[in-house]
Design a protein around this motif. Sequence first.
Motif, mmCIF file in Angstrom:
data_model
loop_
_atom_site.group_PDB
_atom_site.id
_atom_site.type_symbol
_atom_site.label_atom_id
_atom_site.label_comp_id
_atom_site.label_asym_id
_atom_site.label_seq_id
_atom_site.Cartn_x
_atom_site.Cartn_y
_atom_site.Cartn_z
ATOM 1 N N TYR A 101 40.050 16.806 78.810
ATOM 2 C CA TYR A 101 40.047 16.172 77.679
ATOM 3 C C TYR A 101 41.514 16.485 77.019
ATOM 4 N N PRO A 102 42.160 17.731 76.761
ATOM 5 C CA PRO A 102 43.363 17.916 76.302
ATOM 6 C C PRO A 102 44.611 16.826 77.260
ATOM 7 N N LEU A 103 44.364 16.796 78.751
ATOM 8 C CA LEU A 103 45.384 15.907 79.123
ATOM 9 C C LEU A 103 45.197 14.189 78.731
ATOM 10 N N SER A 104 44.253 14.145 78.251
ATOM 11 C CA SER A 104 44.088 12.764 77.871
ATOM 12 C C SER A 104 44.620 12.469 76.630
ATOM 13 N N ASN A 171 40.904 5.544 70.289
ATOM 14 C CA ASN A 171 41.754 6.548 69.265
ATOM 15 C C ASN A 171 41.250 6.482 68.111
ATOM 16 N N GLU A 172 40.666 5.217 67.560
ATOM 17 C CA GLU A 172 40.058 5.118 66.251
ATOM 18 C C GLU A 172 39.221 5.887 65.872
ATOM 19 N N LEU A 173 38.289 6.267 66.955
ATOM 20 C CA LEU A 173 37.296 7.412 66.629
ATOM 21 C C LEU A 173 37.963 8.767 66.192
ATOM 22 N N TYR A 174 39.084 9.163 67.109
ATOM 23 C CA TYR A 174 39.611 10.553 66.685
ATOM 24 C C TYR A 174 40.416 10.379 65.357
ATOM 25 N N TYR A 187 35.431 17.727 67.408
ATOM 26 C CA TYR A 187 35.408 16.204 67.926
ATOM 27 C C TYR A 187 34.974 16.068 69.446
ATOM 28 N N LEU A 188 35.589 17.067 70.417
ATOM 29 C CA LEU A 188 35.022 17.004 71.586
ATOM 30 C C LEU A 188 33.391 17.144 71.774
ATOM 31 N N LEU A 195 29.458 10.483 74.352
ATOM 32 C CA LEU A 195 29.925 9.107 74.610
ATOM 33 C C LEU A 195 30.198 9.222 76.127
ATOM 34 N N SER A 196 30.208 10.534 76.785
ATOM 35 C CA SER A 196 30.556 10.622 78.060
ATOM 36 C C SER A 196 29.547 10.932 79.178
#
Length: 298
Positions: A101-104, A171-174, A187-188, A195-196
């Motif tokens: 996740y951080p790498l994304s 990105n709009e969700l973030y 958020y994660l 969603l994953s």
Amino acid sequence: MVKRRIAAGGSDRAFDIVVHVLLALLLLVVLYPLLYIVSASFSDPYAVTNGQMLLWPVGFTWEGYDKIFASDDIWNGYKNAIVYTLVGTTVNVVLTIMAAYPLSRSNFMARNFFMFLFAFTMFFSGGLIPLYMVVKSLGLLNSMWALIIPSAVSIWNIIVARTYFQMSIPNELYEAAQIDGCRNFRYLLSVVLPLSKPIVAVLVLFYGVGHWNKFFDALIFLNDEDKYPLQLILRNILIKNMLSEQMLDQFTDFAEQDRIAEVIKYGLIVVSSVPMLVIYPFVQKYFIKGVMIGAIKG
């Protein structure tokens, strides 16, 4: 024009016939060994070794399964394999998601540097002896964690999960979550993970099958037979022909021992494969979706 359409239709039908024939042959190549193992586990071992059994059981018997399920070693190996798989898969999935996740995130400035370090380990490693020395120095020898910690994450799975997060989570969700005061960890947990499900199912299946089939690490790091997973017990039976005294205690004739050992081998292969065959249909939908998304858009 009509002739061209007829010719095209004929060529399409010929192509379909060839494809179906090839797929049928491929199905037979894949399916026959599976059916053979299952049939051999129910057959008289003499008929199997003499080549009398080709597909269907000959001299139907439950003797092999009776011995397998009456063995304390098999049940103990089953228990160990289940524990190692559940704990190991949980650790794998959690750490993989926490790394992917951080790498994304595009606002993580050092993500390219860390991604390079991760990818470097895919091509270069210290080898078995340094790994054994590290495990020994950490005091993990002859423990469950020797099978889990050294393989806690797979770089390939991190790349697949990172690609999924990048391509499937807008990105709009973030940005909307930030406006509502949602921090990264919340958020994660509240947005990204629900969603994953497809990629989580892929990771669970990949890691779970890997842990269930793993025997080499147990062979290297475990000394106590009570801690052996099922696959290592199966390996000892298939390769080294090592059966416990409990399985053979009433057989004094060596020929009879060889006979029962032969039927136990096939039955144990079936027994050790059943859990993965049962679990796969439940995650197949998510598995296909997750792999395709990670592959096409990556």
